[in-house]
Design an enzyme around this catalytic site. Structure first.
Site, PDB file in Angstrom:
ATOM      1  N   ASN A 109       0.789  -1.234   0.000  1.00 10.18           N
ATOM      2  CA  ASN A 109       0.000   0.000   0.000  1.00 10.18           C
ATOM      3  C   ASN A 109       0.821   1.284   0.000  1.00 10.18           C
ATOM      4  O   ASN A 109       0.289   2.363   0.260  1.00 10.18           O
ATOM      5  CB  ASN A 109      -0.971  -0.023   1.185  1.00 10.18           C
ATOM      6  CG  ASN A 109      -2.109  -0.995   0.931  1.00 10.18           C
ATOM      7  OD1 ASN A 109      -2.424  -1.283  -0.232  1.00 10.18           O
ATOM      8  ND2 ASN A 109      -2.704  -1.530   1.982  1.00 10.18           N
ATOM      9  N   ASN A 132      -5.436  -5.166   3.013  1.00 12.83           N
ATOM     10  CA  ASN A 132      -6.221  -4.305   3.890  1.00 12.83           C
ATOM     11  C   ASN A 132      -7.292  -3.469   3.188  1.00 12.83           C
ATOM     12  O   ASN A 132      -7.490  -2.296   3.517  1.00 12.83           O
ATOM     13  CB  ASN A 132      -5.269  -3.428   4.714  1.00 12.83           C
ATOM     14  CG  ASN A 132      -4.615  -4.275   5.794  1.00 12.83           C
ATOM     15  OD1 ASN A 132      -5.249  -5.176   6.353  1.00 12.83           O
ATOM     16  ND2 ASN A 132      -3.348  -4.035   6.075  1.00 12.83           N
ATOM     17  N   THR A 241       4.723  -8.394   8.369  1.00 13.19           N
ATOM     18  CA  THR A 241       3.623  -7.555   7.871  1.00 13.19           C
ATOM     19  C   THR A 241       2.701  -8.401   6.994  1.00 13.19           C
ATOM     20  O   THR A 241       3.083  -9.483   6.528  1.00 13.19           O
ATOM     21  CB  THR A 241       4.147  -6.394   6.995  1.00 13.19           C
ATOM     22  OG1 THR A 241       4.769  -6.969   5.836  1.00 13.19           O
ATOM     23  CG2 THR A 241       5.120  -5.512   7.744  1.00 13.19           C
ATOM     24  N   THR A 242       1.540  -7.847   6.725  1.00 17.91           N
ATOM     25  CA  THR A 242       0.620  -8.510   5.801  1.00 17.91           C
ATOM     26  C   THR A 242       1.333  -8.793   4.480  1.00 17.91           C
ATOM     27  O   THR A 242       1.194  -9.867   3.901  1.00 17.91           O
ATOM     28  CB  THR A 242      -0.599  -7.598   5.530  1.00 17.91           C
ATOM     29  OG1 THR A 242      -1.235  -7.330   6.777  1.00 17.91           O
ATOM     30  CG2 THR A 242      -1.571  -8.250   4.583  1.00 17.91           C
ATOM     31  N   GLY A 243       2.110  -7.806   4.013  1.00 18.17           N
ATOM     32  CA  GLY A 243       2.795  -7.961   2.730  1.00 18.17           C
ATOM     33  C   GLY A 243       3.736  -9.170   2.736  1.00 18.17           C
ATOM     34  O   GLY A 243       3.744  -9.971   1.798  1.00 18.17           O
ATOM     35  N   TYR A 276       2.949   7.307   3.006  1.00 20.83           N
ATOM     36  CA  TYR A 276       2.995   5.967   3.602  1.00 20.83           C
ATOM     37  C   TYR A 276       2.000   5.036   2.908  1.00 20.83           C
ATOM     38  O   TYR A 276       2.322   3.896   2.566  1.00 20.83           O
ATOM     39  CB  TYR A 276       2.698   6.059   5.103  1.00 20.83           C
ATOM     40  CG  TYR A 276       2.663   4.707   5.755  1.00 20.83           C
ATOM     41  CD1 TYR A 276       3.808   3.919   5.812  1.00 20.83           C
ATOM     42  CD2 TYR A 276       1.475   4.187   6.268  1.00 20.83           C
ATOM     43  CE1 TYR A 276       3.777   2.646   6.375  1.00 20.83           C
ATOM     44  CE2 TYR A 276       1.445   2.929   6.836  1.00 20.83           C
ATOM     45  CZ  TYR A 276       2.589   2.159   6.885  1.00 20.83           C
ATOM     46  OH  TYR A 276       2.549   0.905   7.434  1.00 20.83           O
ATOM     47  N   HIS A 277       0.785   5.536   2.696  1.00 18.64           N
ATOM     48  CA  HIS A 277      -0.228   4.810   1.936  1.00 18.64           C
ATOM     49  C   HIS A 277      -0.575   5.611   0.693  1.00 18.64           C
ATOM     50  O   HIS A 277      -0.627   6.833   0.771  1.00 18.64           O
ATOM     51  CB  HIS A 277      -1.533   4.669   2.739  1.00 18.64           C
ATOM     52  CG  HIS A 277      -1.509   3.582   3.758  1.00 18.64           C
ATOM     53  ND1 HIS A 277      -2.374   3.554   4.819  1.00 18.64           N
ATOM     54  CD2 HIS A 277      -0.746   2.460   3.860  1.00 18.64           C
ATOM     55  CE1 HIS A 277      -2.136   2.463   5.543  1.00 18.64           C
ATOM     56  NE2 HIS A 277      -1.153   1.794   4.998  1.00 18.64           N
ATOM     57  N   HIS A 293       6.143  -3.874  13.458  1.00 13.92           N
ATOM     58  CA  HIS A 293       6.757  -4.411  12.246  1.00 13.92           C
ATOM     59  C   HIS A 293       8.193  -3.944  12.061  1.00 13.92           C
ATOM     60  O   HIS A 293       8.610  -2.958  12.640  1.00 13.92           O
ATOM     61  CB  HIS A 293       5.962  -3.970  11.021  1.00 13.92           C
ATOM     62  CG  HIS A 293       4.563  -4.499  11.002  1.00 13.92           C
ATOM     63  ND1 HIS A 293       4.281  -5.814  11.237  1.00 13.92           N
ATOM     64  CD2 HIS A 293       3.384  -3.891  10.761  1.00 13.92           C
ATOM     65  CE1 HIS A 293       2.967  -5.997  11.146  1.00 13.92           C
ATOM     66  NE2 HIS A 293       2.403  -4.848  10.873  1.00 13.92           N
TER      67      HIS A 293
HETATM   68  N1  CTP Z   1       3.974  -1.599   2.698  1.00 10.41           N
HETATM   69  C1  CTP Z   1       5.242  -1.130   2.340  1.00 10.41           C
HETATM   70  N2  CTP Z   1       5.528   0.201   2.430  1.00 10.41           N
HETATM   71  C2  CTP Z   1       4.609   1.082   2.847  1.00 10.41           C
HETATM   72  C3  CTP Z   1       3.322   0.622   3.237  1.00 10.41           C
HETATM   73  C4  CTP Z   1       3.034  -0.719   3.146  1.00 10.41           C
HETATM   74  O1  CTP Z   1       6.107  -1.929   1.965  1.00 10.41           O
HETATM   75  N3  CTP Z   1       4.911   2.378   2.897  1.00 10.41           N
HETATM   76  C5  CTP Z   1       3.652  -3.028   2.554  1.00 10.41           C
HETATM   77  C6  CTP Z   1       3.792  -3.819   3.858  1.00 10.41           C
HETATM   78  O2  CTP Z   1       4.280  -5.113   3.555  1.00 10.41           O
HETATM   79  C7  CTP Z   1       2.364  -3.904   4.358  1.00 10.41           C
HETATM   80  C8  CTP Z   1       1.569  -3.961   3.061  1.00 10.41           C
HETATM   81  O3  CTP Z   1       2.293  -3.143   2.148  1.00 10.41           O
HETATM   82  O4  CTP Z   1       2.084  -5.042   5.140  1.00 10.41           O
HETATM   83  C9  CTP Z   1       0.143  -3.469   3.216  1.00 10.41           C
HETATM   84  O5  CTP Z   1       0.177  -2.164   3.758  1.00 10.41           O
HETATM   85  P1  CTP Z   1      -0.705  -1.727   4.992  1.00 10.41           P
HETATM   86  O6  CTP Z   1      -2.120  -1.983   4.730  1.00 10.41           O
HETATM   87  O7  CTP Z   1      -0.280  -0.366   5.360  1.00 10.41           O
HETATM   88  O8  CTP Z   1      -0.215  -2.709   6.123  1.00 10.41           O
HETATM   89  P2  CTP Z   1      -0.115  -2.222   7.650  1.00 10.41           P
HETATM   90  O9  CTP Z   1      -1.479  -1.918   8.139  1.00 10.41           O
HETATM   91  O10 CTP Z   1       0.870  -1.129   7.767  1.00 10.41           O
HETATM   92  O11 CTP Z   1       0.503  -3.397   8.388  1.00 10.41           O
HETATM   93  P3  CTP Z   1      -0.064  -4.850   8.578  1.00 10.41           P
HETATM   94  O12 CTP Z   1       0.973  -5.657   7.914  1.00 10.41           O
HETATM   95  O13 CTP Z   1      -0.136  -4.977  10.064  1.00 10.41           O
HETATM   96  O14 CTP Z   1      -1.413  -5.006   7.934  1.00 10.41           O
END
Ligand code: CTP
Length: 319
Positions: A109, A132, A241-243, A276-277, A293
């Site tokens: 994300n 997510n 992480t989810t990823g 970040y997202h 994480h």
């Molecule tokens: N990710 C990334 N760099 C970012 C944001 C996200 O590499 N700036 C990757 C991570 O592997 C993350 C995945 O994208 O698990 C999904 O993003 P997100 O929904 O933001 O996950 P989080 O909520 O931050 O973390 P979780 O893994 O707890 O779901």
């Protein structure tokens, strides 16, 4: 009622084919990448020593009954009961049983996706995994919209859908669910306590509005097993992480795995700020030391695998 706990890990085998790499976060050369089929096969084989994602991708209906007590993975002393709704939504067979895909995309994300024009490239994969419930329609040029599997941490209901406070947010959530027709919705409902009520609201809406979404609830041992796999490769990840969970699982079903939207850094290689997202205003403090994480460590690990041809990380644009 019965108690359901996580099973212990198999003893780690010594596998040393990963190099965590250095600390820099430079962009990856987009040309000159070739798929290393041998390494990818070895990774699949080694992942299978720790978990069988086909089985662990979801708890199956036959293994639990409504009312059963489950211990949360991270909060071992807290428990929750399997509700009637959750039990109804457990799959009878693993949603990815006997599935194999040649080309898969996992879409993280990160804001690095904005203005990437990667949408059509992402959609051209045989299987697309997203994280997510990230929005797609408004960002389709950059992120595509094909979704074969999407994850939903319970916290997403709060973070992205305002805890379904009123009809408008409930409608938005229901619309997002309806758009997932035919996809797998993967809900880690038993990771941490606190999300119980949210999960229940979400399940009610799924039952009411999204009959053909195929729900899956990861097994209780999945997270420990994934952590164990990476530990044998000398990558110490407290809470994957989810990823990273998705990549590790995908090695079971996918031959060649491409990652998009993985960039846990506030600036790109040219020094330009990166959100970040791609879709909200969440800030980078989220990846600080207080976060559970270790995203930069995960990124370096994935980058090392990219350089070895085991996976392909896309961090530039796709024109
Ligand atoms: N990710 C990334 N760099 C970012 C944001 C996200 O590499 N700036 C990757 C991570 O592997 C993350 C995945 O994208 O698990 C999904 O993003 P997100 O929904 O933001 O996950 P989080 O909520 O931050 O973390 P979780 O893994 O707890 O779901």
């Amino acid at each position: 009622s019965r108690r359901v706990g996580s099973t212990s890990l198999p003893r780690p085998a010594a596998i040393n084919h990963l190099e965590p790499g250095d600390n820099s976060s430079g962009k990856l050369a987009s040309s000159g990448w070739t798929f290393n089929k041998t390494l990818s096969k070895l990774i699949r084989k080694n992942v299978l020593r720790f978990l069988d994602p086909e089985r662990d991708i979801s708890i199956l209906k036959g293994s639990l009954r409504p009312g059963d007590v489950v211990h949360y993975v991270f909060d071992r002393h807290s428990t929750t009961n399997i509700s009637e709704n959750l039990h109804r939504l457990l799959p009878s067979v693993s949603p990815l049983k006997n599935r194999h895909y040649r080309l898969c995309a996992i879409v993280g994300n990160s804001g690095i996706l904005l203005n990437s024009s990667c949408g059509s490239q992402i959609d051209s994969h045989d299987f697309v995994i997203r994280c997510n419930l990230a929005p797609v329609e408004e960002y389709a040029d950059d992120v595509g919209h094909r979704t074969d599997l999407v994850t939903m941490n319970p916290s997403v209901v709060q973070r992205a859908f305002r805890d379904l406070v009123d009809d408008e947010w409930r409608r938005r959530f229901a619309r997002r669910l309806a758009s997932l027709s035919g996809s797998v919705l993967w809900i880690p409902a038993f990771m941490a306590k606190g999300g119980e009520e949210r999960v229940e609201w979400a399940l009610r809406l799924i039952l009411r509005h999204a009959a053909d979404v195929r729900t899956a609830f990861p097994s209780l041992r999945l997270l420990h097993a994934v952590r164990g796999y990476w530990l044998t490769n000398k990558v110490h990840i407290k809470r994957p992480t989810t990823g990273l969970l998705m990549y590790t699982m995908a090695t079971r079903f996918c031959e060649e795995i491409h990652l998009y939207g993985f960039w846990p850094f506030s600036h790109d290689a040219a020094g330009k700020a990166v959100k970040y997202h791609y879709y909200d205003t969440l800030k980078y403090e989220y990846t600080s030391s207080s976060s559970p994480h270790s995203m930069p460590l995960e990124f370096r690990t994935l980058r090392a695998l990219h350089h070895q041809g085991a996976l392909r990380l896309h961090t530039g644009n796709c024109h």
